[in-house]
Design a protein around this motif. Structure first.
Motif, PDB file in Angstrom:
ATOM      1  N   GLY A  35     -32.848  21.777 -72.210  1.00  0.00           N
ATOM      2  CA  GLY A  35     -33.160  20.427 -71.832  1.00  0.00           C
ATOM      3  C   GLY A  35     -34.641  20.927 -71.974  1.00  0.00           C
ATOM      4  O   GLY A  35     -35.534  19.793 -70.797  1.00  0.00           O
ATOM      5  N   THR A  38     -36.889  16.511 -70.313  1.00  0.00           N
ATOM      6  CA  THR A  38     -35.863  16.017 -70.071  1.00  0.00           C
ATOM      7  C   THR A  38     -35.985  16.016 -68.471  1.00  0.00           C
ATOM      8  O   THR A  38     -36.731  17.328 -67.484  1.00  0.00           O
ATOM      9  CB  THR A  38     -34.519  16.219 -69.334  1.00  0.00           C
ATOM     10  OG1 THR A  38     -34.238  17.207 -69.591  1.00  0.00           O
ATOM     11  CG2 THR A  38     -34.265  16.439 -71.318  1.00  0.00           C
ATOM     12  N   ASN A  79     -20.793  20.489 -67.881  1.00  0.00           N
ATOM     13  CA  ASN A  79     -21.032  20.407 -68.634  1.00  0.00           C
ATOM     14  C   ASN A  79     -21.195  21.236 -69.805  1.00  0.00           C
ATOM     15  O   ASN A  79     -21.616  23.275 -68.590  1.00  0.00           O
ATOM     16  CB  ASN A  79     -23.036  20.267 -67.983  1.00  0.00           C
ATOM     17  CG  ASN A  79     -22.340  18.796 -66.517  1.00  0.00           C
ATOM     18  OD1 ASN A  79     -22.927  17.874 -67.240  1.00  0.00           O
ATOM     19  ND2 ASN A  79     -22.134  19.446 -65.997  1.00  0.00           N
ATOM     20  N   PHE A  81     -23.291  22.692 -73.404  1.00  0.00           N
ATOM     21  CA  PHE A  81     -24.777  22.863 -74.102  1.00  0.00           C
ATOM     22  C   PHE A  81     -24.227  22.564 -75.181  1.00  0.00           C
ATOM     23  O   PHE A  81     -24.937  23.940 -75.489  1.00  0.00           O
ATOM     24  CB  PHE A  81     -25.677  22.780 -73.181  1.00  0.00           C
ATOM     25  CG  PHE A  81     -26.309  22.139 -71.801  1.00  0.00           C
ATOM     26  CD1 PHE A  81     -27.193  21.130 -72.168  1.00  0.00           C
ATOM     27  CD2 PHE A  81     -25.380  22.777 -70.458  1.00  0.00           C
ATOM     28  CE1 PHE A  81     -27.067  20.315 -70.930  1.00  0.00           C
ATOM     29  CE2 PHE A  81     -25.858  22.137 -69.533  1.00  0.00           C
ATOM     30  CZ  PHE A  81     -26.715  21.093 -69.560  1.00  0.00           C
ATOM     31  N   GLU A  83     -25.747  22.274 -78.063  1.00  0.00           N
ATOM     32  CA  GLU A  83     -27.033  21.982 -78.721  1.00  0.00           C
ATOM     33  C   GLU A  83     -28.135  22.429 -79.071  1.00  0.00           C
ATOM     34  O   GLU A  83     -29.873  22.725 -79.351  1.00  0.00           O
ATOM     35  CB  GLU A  83     -27.532  20.460 -78.483  1.00  0.00           C
ATOM     36  CG  GLU A  83     -26.295  19.071 -79.191  1.00  0.00           C
ATOM     37  CD  GLU A  83     -25.880  19.213 -80.843  1.00  0.00           C
ATOM     38  OE1 GLU A  83     -26.432  20.151 -81.431  1.00  0.00           O
ATOM     39  OE2 GLU A  83     -24.235  19.914 -80.958  1.00  0.00           O
ATOM     40  N   GLU A  84     -28.193  22.895 -77.683  1.00  0.00           N
ATOM     41  CA  GLU A  84     -29.519  24.021 -76.639  1.00  0.00           C
ATOM     42  C   GLU A  84     -29.718  25.533 -78.011  1.00  0.00           C
ATOM     43  O   GLU A  84     -28.649  25.040 -79.045  1.00  0.00           O
ATOM     44  CB  GLU A  84     -29.450  24.536 -76.087  1.00  0.00           C
ATOM     45  CG  GLU A  84     -28.929  23.375 -74.672  1.00  0.00           C
ATOM     46  CD  GLU A  84     -30.076  21.960 -74.472  1.00  0.00           C
ATOM     47  OE1 GLU A  84     -31.539  22.838 -74.952  1.00  0.00           O
ATOM     48  OE2 GLU A  84     -29.480  21.374 -74.236  1.00  0.00           O
ATOM     49  N   LEU A 131     -29.168  16.374 -69.346  1.00  0.00           N
ATOM     50  CA  LEU A 131     -27.853  16.206 -69.812  1.00  0.00           C
ATOM     51  C   LEU A 131     -26.808  15.685 -68.408  1.00  0.00           C
ATOM     52  O   LEU A 131     -25.957  14.697 -68.233  1.00  0.00           O
ATOM     53  CB  LEU A 131     -26.955  17.377 -70.734  1.00  0.00           C
ATOM     54  CG  LEU A 131     -25.641  17.326 -71.224  1.00  0.00           C
ATOM     55  CD1 LEU A 131     -25.570  15.386 -71.615  1.00  0.00           C
ATOM     56  CD2 LEU A 131     -25.184  17.729 -72.028  1.00  0.00           C
ATOM     57  N   GLU A 134     -27.798  12.394 -66.796  1.00  0.00           N
ATOM     58  CA  GLU A 134     -27.672  11.480 -67.365  1.00  0.00           C
ATOM     59  C   GLU A 134     -26.465  10.868 -67.992  1.00  0.00           C
ATOM     60  O   GLU A 134     -26.176   9.361 -67.646  1.00  0.00           O
ATOM     61  CB  GLU A 134     -27.968  11.749 -69.170  1.00  0.00           C
ATOM     62  CG  GLU A 134     -27.985  11.045 -69.820  1.00  0.00           C
ATOM     63  CD  GLU A 134     -28.216  11.197 -71.552  1.00  0.00           C
ATOM     64  OE1 GLU A 134     -28.883  10.162 -72.149  1.00  0.00           O
ATOM     65  OE2 GLU A 134     -27.950  12.291 -72.170  1.00  0.00           O
ATOM     66  N   LYS A 135     -25.448  12.179 -67.978  1.00  0.00           N
ATOM     67  CA  LYS A 135     -24.086  11.734 -67.686  1.00  0.00           C
ATOM     68  C   LYS A 135     -23.651  10.924 -66.612  1.00  0.00           C
ATOM     69  O   LYS A 135     -22.923  10.181 -65.990  1.00  0.00           O
ATOM     70  CB  LYS A 135     -22.936  12.775 -67.844  1.00  0.00           C
ATOM     71  CG  LYS A 135     -23.044  12.946 -69.536  1.00  0.00           C
ATOM     72  CD  LYS A 135     -22.712  14.368 -69.493  1.00  0.00           C
ATOM     73  CE  LYS A 135     -21.011  14.863 -69.706  1.00  0.00           C
ATOM     74  NZ  LYS A 135     -20.531  16.311 -68.842  1.00  0.00           N
TER      75      LYS A 135
END
Length: 147
Positions: A35, A38, A79, A81, A83-84, A131, A134-135
Motif C-alpha cells: 500500500g 496510500t 483483507n 493483498f 497485487e502487492e 485497501l 477503502e473497503k
C-alpha cells in the motif's frame, strides 16, 4: 504433499485506530511495500499477549506521539493483498478513540514507514486510501458515534 512446496504466508493481525477529532480522522501516507503512498489509519501488528486496546495505544504512541483515552471496538475485516510484491493476508481490527488531550499535535516518529500525519474531514478523505480503509468507506461505514 511435497516437502519443498512453498507454504502460503500465514494471516497476521493488524490493529488500526480511527482517531477522531471534531469531524476529522487522523491519516498517514504509507511508506511501505504494501500500500505504498496510500492513506491509512495509525496502527500495526498485534504482539503476543497484547490486547487490541493495548496494541492501538502503543502503535499510536510509537507512530505519532499521541495519547488516547479508552478505545472502542468497531469491527473486524478480512483483507487479502494479492497485487502487492509479496502476497499477504491480514485480519484487521478497527477501534475508535479520542485524544487524551485535544491540544496534542501528531508527530511523524517513523519517517521510514510514513510520509506524515494529518487530520482529514470524513466527508473529504484523500486518495488513494489503503485497501482495508477503502473497503470500509465504500461499504458506507462511518466511525463517528452519532452518525
Amino acid at each position: 504433499m511435497e516437502q519443498n512446496a512453498a507454504k502460503p504466508p500465514a494471516p497476521r493481525v493488524a490493529v488500526v485506530l480511527f482517531l477522531l477529532k471534531d469531524e476529522s480522522v487522523l491519516l498517514g501516507r504509507r511508506c511501505s511495500s504494501v500500500g505504498d503512498s496510500t492513506f491509512a489509519l495509525p496502527g500495526g501488528h498485534l504482539e503476543f499477549g497484547e490486547s487490541f486496546e493495548e496494541c492501538a495505544a502503543r502503535e499510536l504512541k510509537e507512530e505519532t506521539g499521541l495519547e488516547i483515552n479508552k478505545t472502542e471496538l468497531l469491527t473486524v475485516t478480512n483483507n487479502v493483498f494479492l497485487e502487492e510484491p509479496k502476497p499477504c493476508h491480514y485480519v484487521t481490527v478497527f477501534l475508535r478513540a479520542n485524544l487524551a488531550d485535544p491540544e496534542q499535535v501528531p508527530q511523524n516518529l517513523e519517517p521510514e514507514k510514513c510520509y506524515g500525519w494529518d487530520w482529514y474531514a470524513w466527508d473529504n478523505l484523500p486518495n488513494p486510501l489503503f485497501l482495508p480503509l477503502e473497503k470500509m468507506v465504500k461499504s458506507g461505514f462511518n466511525p463517528f458515534p452519532d452518525h
